[in-house]
Design a protein around this motif. Structure first.
Motif, short mmCIF file in Angstrom:
data_model
loop_
_atom_site.label_atom_id
_atom_site.label_comp_id
_atom_site.label_asym_id
_atom_site.label_seq_id
_atom_site.Cartn_x
_atom_site.Cartn_y
_atom_site.Cartn_z
N LEU A 1 -11.80 27.20 14.17
CA LEU A 1 -12.62 27.41 13.39
C LEU A 1 -13.28 26.00 13.20
O LEU A 1 -13.88 25.93 12.40
CB LEU A 1 -11.71 27.88 12.46
N THR A 2 -11.93 25.43 13.47
CA THR A 2 -12.95 23.49 14.02
C THR A 2 -13.96 22.88 13.95
O THR A 2 -13.66 22.80 12.92
CB THR A 2 -11.95 22.80 14.90
N ASP A 3 -14.53 23.65 14.78
CA ASP A 3 -16.18 22.50 14.57
C ASP A 3 -16.40 23.22 13.95
O ASP A 3 -17.43 22.64 13.10
CB ASP A 3 -17.19 23.76 15.90
N GLN A 4 -17.07 24.42 13.21
CA GLN A 4 -17.25 24.74 12.25
C GLN A 4 -17.03 24.99 10.48
O GLN A 4 -17.69 24.18 10.35
CB GLN A 4 -17.12 26.40 12.20
N ALA A 5 -15.78 23.95 10.51
CA ALA A 5 -15.24 24.16 10.16
C ALA A 5 -15.80 22.58 9.44
O ALA A 5 -15.87 21.91 8.40
CB ALA A 5 -13.46 23.48 9.37
N VAL A 6 -15.66 21.43 9.96
CA VAL A 6 -16.33 20.04 10.40
C VAL A 6 -17.55 20.16 9.66
O VAL A 6 -17.78 18.79 8.91
CB VAL A 6 -16.16 19.75 11.58
N PRO B 1 -29.30 26.31 -2.64
CA PRO B 1 -29.26 27.67 -3.04
C PRO B 1 -30.53 28.53 -2.54
O PRO B 1 -29.87 29.67 -1.19
CB PRO B 1 -29.24 28.80 -4.48
N GLU B 2 -31.53 27.51 -1.86
CA GLU B 2 -32.78 28.26 -1.01
C GLU B 2 -32.24 28.43 0.55
O GLU B 2 -32.99 29.00 1.79
CB GLU B 2 -33.70 27.78 -1.03
N ARG B 3 -31.10 27.72 1.14
CA ARG B 3 -31.14 27.48 2.33
C ARG B 3 -29.43 27.21 2.54
O ARG B 3 -29.37 27.95 3.24
CB ARG B 3 -30.82 25.71 2.48
N PHE B 4 -28.67 27.35 1.98
CA PHE B 4 -27.36 27.32 1.96
C PHE B 4 -26.74 28.70 0.43
O PHE B 4 -26.68 28.30 -0.20
CB PHE B 4 -26.02 26.12 1.94
N PRO B 5 -26.74 29.89 1.25
CA PRO B 5 -25.89 30.73 -0.05
C PRO B 5 -24.43 30.60 -0.55
O PRO B 5 -23.84 29.62 0.15
CB PRO B 5 -26.30 32.35 0.78
N ASP B 6 -24.42 30.45 -1.99
CA ASP B 6 -23.50 30.09 -2.89
C ASP B 6 -23.36 28.76 -2.17
O ASP B 6 -21.60 28.15 -1.56
CB ASP B 6 -22.15 31.08 -2.21
N ARG C 1 -18.98 29.27 7.39
CA ARG C 1 -20.32 29.46 7.02
C ARG C 1 -20.32 29.82 7.88
O ARG C 1 -20.24 28.74 8.90
CB ARG C 1 -20.61 27.90 5.93
N GLN C 2 -22.29 30.59 8.44
CA GLN C 2 -22.49 30.29 8.99
C GLN C 2 -23.73 29.62 9.55
O GLN C 2 -24.76 29.42 10.11
CB GLN C 2 -22.97 31.90 9.64
N ASN C 3 -24.29 29.42 7.79
CA ASN C 3 -25.92 28.40 8.48
C ASN C 3 -25.54 27.37 8.53
O ASN C 3 -24.96 26.10 8.35
CB ASN C 3 -26.43 28.12 6.73
N GLY C 4 -26.25 26.54 9.58
CA GLY C 4 -26.20 25.20 10.35
C GLY C 4 -27.45 24.76 9.32
O GLY C 4 -27.62 25.30 8.54
N GLY C 5 -27.83 23.41 9.89
CA GLY C 5 -28.48 22.50 9.87
C GLY C 5 -28.76 21.44 8.48
O GLY C 5 -29.47 21.24 7.99
#
Length: 402
Positions: free
Chosen positions: A270-275, A320-325, A333-337
């Protein structure tokens, strides 16, 4: 211009009590009214505040908006009167547009590639282990800022640029002073000039005796000593302060979200995603300023030439229009960018270096000390003021079971 257009009458200088990781509530409320608001500067200049993700990203990518220092005439907190702002000194390319910007950035791109930064992983691991050993030996209490968060990026960037180890303390103190947001203008200028003087000496030393480092690599280019000094200043400041604050504030955020801390500790994958999520959630580089070089349509409004625009990165990364909650820290979280490293031609040159340091240091810390916790109540943790360019904690007292 629509009648419902929101106006933020003053730039907030404090965060909500008990919410040290959230943007100031006034900025969140501005975003709730829409992605763009009017902002009257203390000087009387009628500017704009952009809080929405899509609009912030579009301005960062639009070269009709300038980042040139001499155009930054209006400050969101202070009216400096009719002062004349000089252009950025040679080499300080963050405050320049094309083509000057590329003249300084282009020779550096190959020095900070993903591959080259990954080759540094072993060295970052060693530096991290050394400081964890020192914490363990001196513990079971520590100020995580001075014992861990500052030394790691400081040593790494100094080694990359060829700054002698014995000079690191002098450099770190001056960088702290002129980026910390808590000193007088006189002290700030003194620290800036002292850093410039030191870097001039460093460039001269490299000319006389090149070593294996980024600064010495640039000696074969057509860059002057003044330009090299400016480039070194940008790299030293950016390579140290932002990552140091991410390490400390990121640890604070994990300690305040024990379920997320447990997830990272038990799942190394999970490390990369967590960062990336911590970068989005914390957004320590809070805002940038741009000036319109011509009339530009933005979000249904005309930004007139010469108008100053404030780009709120921390609300863009909580849109919130880009990142839910968006106000929840979710390491899965799967939303990058996210825009934590900016976007466009000024996107952070050292972002891969920062990622390496965060991916190594944070898991190493929480795994070395499984019982790591705050040594003071969370509300007593000393935070950097909103006036600082980079948000973070001034000190983070922690403890663990010996």
């Amino acid at each position: 211009m629509t009648e419902s257009l929101h106006t933020l009458t003053a730039m907030p200088t404090a965060r909500q009590s008990g919410c040290p990781f959230d943007p100031p509530k006034e900025l969140i409320e501005a975003r709730e009214h829409g992605p763009i608001s009017r902002f009257p500067f203390p000087s009387g200049h009628q500017g704009w505040l952009v809080t929405g993700y899509d609009l912030v990203r579009s301005v960062l990518a639009d070269q009709r908006f300038s980042s040139r220092k001499e155009l930054m005439l209006h400050h969101p907190l202070v009216d400096y009167g009719d002062i004349e702002v000089p252009p950025a000194p040679p080499g300080e390319f963050l405050l320049m547009d094309e083509p000057q910007h590329s003249r300084y950035r282009k020779p550096l791109v190959g020095k900070f590639t993903v591959r080259r930064m990954r080759l540094l992983t072993e060295r970052v691991e060693q530096i991290t282990a050394d400081h964890l050993d020192a914490m363990d030996k001196a513990g079971p209490t520590a100020d995580l800022v001075t014992a861990f968060a500052k030394p790691i990026p400081s040593i790494v960037i100094c080694e990359l640029l060829g700054v002698p180890y014995e000079d690191r303390g002098r450099f770190q103190e001056n960088i702290d002073t002129f980026l910390g947001g808590e000193v007088s203008d006189e002290e700030l200028i003194a620290a800036y000039l002292a850093t410039q003087e030191y870097l001039a000496e460093l460039v001269a030393a490299k000319r006389a005796n090149p070593t294996d480092d980024v600064l010495s690599d640039l000696l074969d280019s057509d860059l002057t000593d003044e330009e090299l000094k400016g480039i070194a200043l940008i790299l030293l400041a950016a390579g140290f302060d932002t990552t140091a604050n991410m390490l400390a504030l990121g640890t604070f955020a994990l300690l305040r979200n024990p379920d997320q801390l447990a997830a990272l500790r038990t799942d190394p994958a999970l490390t990369d995603q967590a960062v990336e999520e911590l970068l989005r959630y914390l957004s320590v580089a809070k805002q940038f300023h741009r000036v319109a070089l011509e009339d530009v349509e933005l979000g249904g409004h005309t930004i007139e030439a010469g108008t100053t625009v404030i780009l709120s990165l921390n609300t863009a990364n909580r849109d919130p229009e880009r990142f839910p909650d968006p106000h929840t820290l979710d390491l899965r979280r799967q939303n990058g960018g996210h825009l934590a490293f900016s976007h466009g031609i000024h996107q952070c040159l050292g972002q891969q270096l920062a990622r390496v340091e965060l991916r190594v240091a944070l898991p190493a810390l929480i795994n070395r000390f499984p019982t790591l916790r705050l040594a003071v109540p969370a509300e007593e943790v000393s935070l950097r003021p909103e006036t600082a360019d980079i948000y973070g904690v001034k000190s983070l007292p922690v403890t663990w079971d010996a």
